[in-house]
Scaffold this motif. Structure first.
Motif, PDB file in Angstrom:
ATOM      1  N   VAL A  85       0.845  -1.196   0.000  1.00 33.72           N
ATOM      2  CA  VAL A  85       0.000   0.000   0.000  1.00 33.72           C
ATOM      3  C   VAL A  85       0.883   1.250   0.000  1.00 33.72           C
ATOM      4  O   VAL A  85       0.638   2.195  -0.765  1.00 33.72           O
ATOM      5  N   LEU A  86       1.916   1.250   0.829  1.00 33.08           N
ATOM      6  CA  LEU A  86       2.836   2.392   0.863  1.00 33.08           C
ATOM      7  C   LEU A  86       3.465   2.613  -0.508  1.00 33.08           C
ATOM      8  O   LEU A  86       3.495   3.740  -1.015  1.00 33.08           O
ATOM      9  N   LYS A  87       3.931   1.557  -1.130  1.00 32.38           N
ATOM     10  CA  LYS A  87       4.556   1.658  -2.461  1.00 32.38           C
ATOM     11  C   LYS A  87       3.563   2.223  -3.476  1.00 32.38           C
ATOM     12  O   LYS A  87       3.900   3.103  -4.266  1.00 32.38           O
ATOM     13  N   GLN A  88       2.323   1.738  -3.434  1.00 35.40           N
ATOM     14  CA  GLN A  88       1.295   2.214  -4.362  1.00 35.40           C
ATOM     15  C   GLN A  88       1.044   3.712  -4.167  1.00 35.40           C
ATOM     16  O   GLN A  88       0.960   4.461  -5.141  1.00 35.40           O
ATOM     17  N   LEU A  89       0.944   4.150  -2.907  1.00 33.16           N
ATOM     18  CA  LEU A  89       0.692   5.565  -2.643  1.00 33.16           C
ATOM     19  C   LEU A  89       1.883   6.436  -3.024  1.00 33.16           C
ATOM     20  O   LEU A  89       1.713   7.510  -3.615  1.00 33.16           O
ATOM     21  N   GLY A  98       3.615  19.175  -2.017  1.00 41.71           N
ATOM     22  CA  GLY A  98       2.786  19.312  -0.832  1.00 41.71           C
ATOM     23  C   GLY A  98       2.506  18.027  -0.089  1.00 41.71           C
ATOM     24  O   GLY A  98       1.719  18.031   0.861  1.00 41.71           O
ATOM     25  N   ILE A  99       3.140  16.919  -0.480  1.00 39.21           N
ATOM     26  CA  ILE A  99       2.937  15.662   0.226  1.00 39.21           C
ATOM     27  C   ILE A  99       4.270  14.932   0.351  1.00 39.21           C
ATOM     28  O   ILE A  99       5.082  14.945  -0.578  1.00 39.21           O
ATOM     29  N   SER A 100       4.497  14.349   1.514  1.00 39.07           N
ATOM     30  CA  SER A 100       5.727  13.597   1.761  1.00 39.07           C
ATOM     31  C   SER A 100       5.378  12.295   2.474  1.00 39.07           C
ATOM     32  O   SER A 100       4.406  12.218   3.218  1.00 39.07           O
ATOM     33  N   PHE A 101       6.225  11.300   2.229  1.00 40.98           N
ATOM     34  CA  PHE A 101       6.081   9.985   2.852  1.00 40.98           C
ATOM     35  C   PHE A 101       7.369   9.636   3.572  1.00 40.98           C
ATOM     36  O   PHE A 101       8.459   9.865   3.037  1.00 40.98           O
ATOM     37  N   VAL A 102       7.249   9.077   4.769  1.00 39.15           N
ATOM     38  CA  VAL A 102       8.395   8.530   5.494  1.00 39.15           C
ATOM     39  C   VAL A 102       7.972   7.201   6.107  1.00 39.15           C
ATOM     40  O   VAL A 102       6.790   6.983   6.408  1.00 39.15           O
ATOM     41  N   ALA A 103       8.940   6.316   6.273  1.00 39.96           N
ATOM     42  CA  ALA A 103       8.709   5.043   6.953  1.00 39.96           C
ATOM     43  C   ALA A 103       9.611   5.014   8.180  1.00 39.96           C
ATOM     44  O   ALA A 103      10.790   5.369   8.087  1.00 39.96           O
ATOM     45  N   GLU A 124      15.028  -1.224  -0.026  1.00 39.40           N
ATOM     46  CA  GLU A 124      15.369  -1.778  -1.341  1.00 39.40           C
ATOM     47  C   GLU A 124      14.390  -2.861  -1.765  1.00 39.40           C
ATOM     48  O   GLU A 124      13.976  -2.914  -2.928  1.00 39.40           O
ATOM     49  N   GLU A 125      14.028  -3.736  -0.828  1.00 43.84           N
ATOM     50  CA  GLU A 125      13.102  -4.826  -1.145  1.00 43.84           C
ATOM     51  C   GLU A 125      11.777  -4.304  -1.687  1.00 43.84           C
ATOM     52  O   GLU A 125      11.175  -4.901  -2.576  1.00 43.84           O
ATOM     53  N   HIS A 126      11.326  -3.161  -1.155  1.00 48.67           N
ATOM     54  CA  HIS A 126      10.036  -2.618  -1.566  1.00 48.67           C
ATOM     55  C   HIS A 126      10.162  -1.500  -2.601  1.00 48.67           C
ATOM     56  O   HIS A 126       9.154  -0.905  -2.986  1.00 48.67           O
ATOM     57  N   ALA A 173      -6.705   1.480   3.331  1.00 51.18           N
ATOM     58  CA  ALA A 173      -7.163   1.029   2.019  1.00 51.18           C
ATOM     59  C   ALA A 173      -6.611   1.999   0.985  1.00 51.18           C
ATOM     60  O   ALA A 173      -6.838   3.209   1.087  1.00 51.18           O
ATOM     61  N   PRO A 174      -5.869   1.514  -0.012  1.00 48.72           N
ATOM     62  CA  PRO A 174      -5.174   2.421  -0.928  1.00 48.72           C
ATOM     63  C   PRO A 174      -6.076   3.387  -1.689  1.00 48.72           C
ATOM     64  O   PRO A 174      -5.735   4.564  -1.828  1.00 48.72           O
TER      65      PRO A 174
END
Length: 191
Positions: A85-89, A98-103, A124-126, A173-174
């Motif tokens: 889901v993270l990869k898709q988003l 205006g949008i950022s993602f961090v894990a 790397e795997e994802h 949910a994506p």
């Protein structure tokens, strides 16, 4: 020694007390800190940071929508269900201002396996070229788990442009997430 009817009476009273306690404890727990101002991330170990940055915090995302994905490298639900889901988003919003993602790996068990050494292999795997951080939950240190009242991993946190937590829960949910992230980018509120 108590008589048989007295034993039965004790058992009934005990059973009623147990049922009453169970009903009281079954109240729905609060899910995270939705609706509150975002506390610090507190993460000091990062990889894949933007050029010139040594660490990231909430102020680095002022006037942005921030999506934080909390995980453990040993969490099967993270691996099989939520990282996709993270990869898709991330892919869907690539290049969007205006949008950022961090894990953030937020281990609360299996610390040796869920170490900062796992950040690069997991990224790397994802196929994720976003900032990855590590902050273990231990007794005497700041914890994102405690600050955001996470329920474990996987855990999603979405912070709007005003710095308010608008989503704080186990799964996303994506399609719904993408639609809500677009609304946040447009300055609309989400429920």
């Amino acid at each position: 020694s108590p008589t048989l009817p007295m034993k039965a009476a004790f058992q009934i009273v005990f059973a009623l007390l147990f049922c009453f306690a169970t009903v009281l404890s079954a109240q729905e727990p609060k899910s995270g800190i939705k609706g509150e101002k975002a506390p610090p991330l507190g993460v000091t170990t990062w990889i894949q940071l933007p050029e010139g940055k040594e660490r990231l915090g909430i102020p680095d995302f002022k006037d942005e929508v921030l999506v934080v994905f909390c995980f453990q490298s040993t969490c099967l639900a993270c691996e099989k269900r939520e990282f996709p889901v993270l990869k898709q988003l991330v892919d869907e919003f690539e290049g969007t201002d205006g949008i950022s993602f961090v894990a953030v790996q937020t281990p609360f068990e299996d610390y040796a396996t869920n170490s900062e050494l796992q950040l690069k292999p997991v990224a790397e795997e994802h196929g994720l070229d976003i900032p990855f951080g590590h902050l273990a939950k231990t007794l005497d240190t700041y914890s994102i788990n405690v600050a955001y009242q996470t329920g474990g991993t996987p855990w999603w946190i979405v912070i709007d442009r005003t710095g308010t937590v608008v989503f704080n829960d186990f799964t996303m949910a994506p399609e719904i997430a993408a639609a809500n992230l677009r609304k946040l980018l447009e300055g609309e509120s989400v429920s």
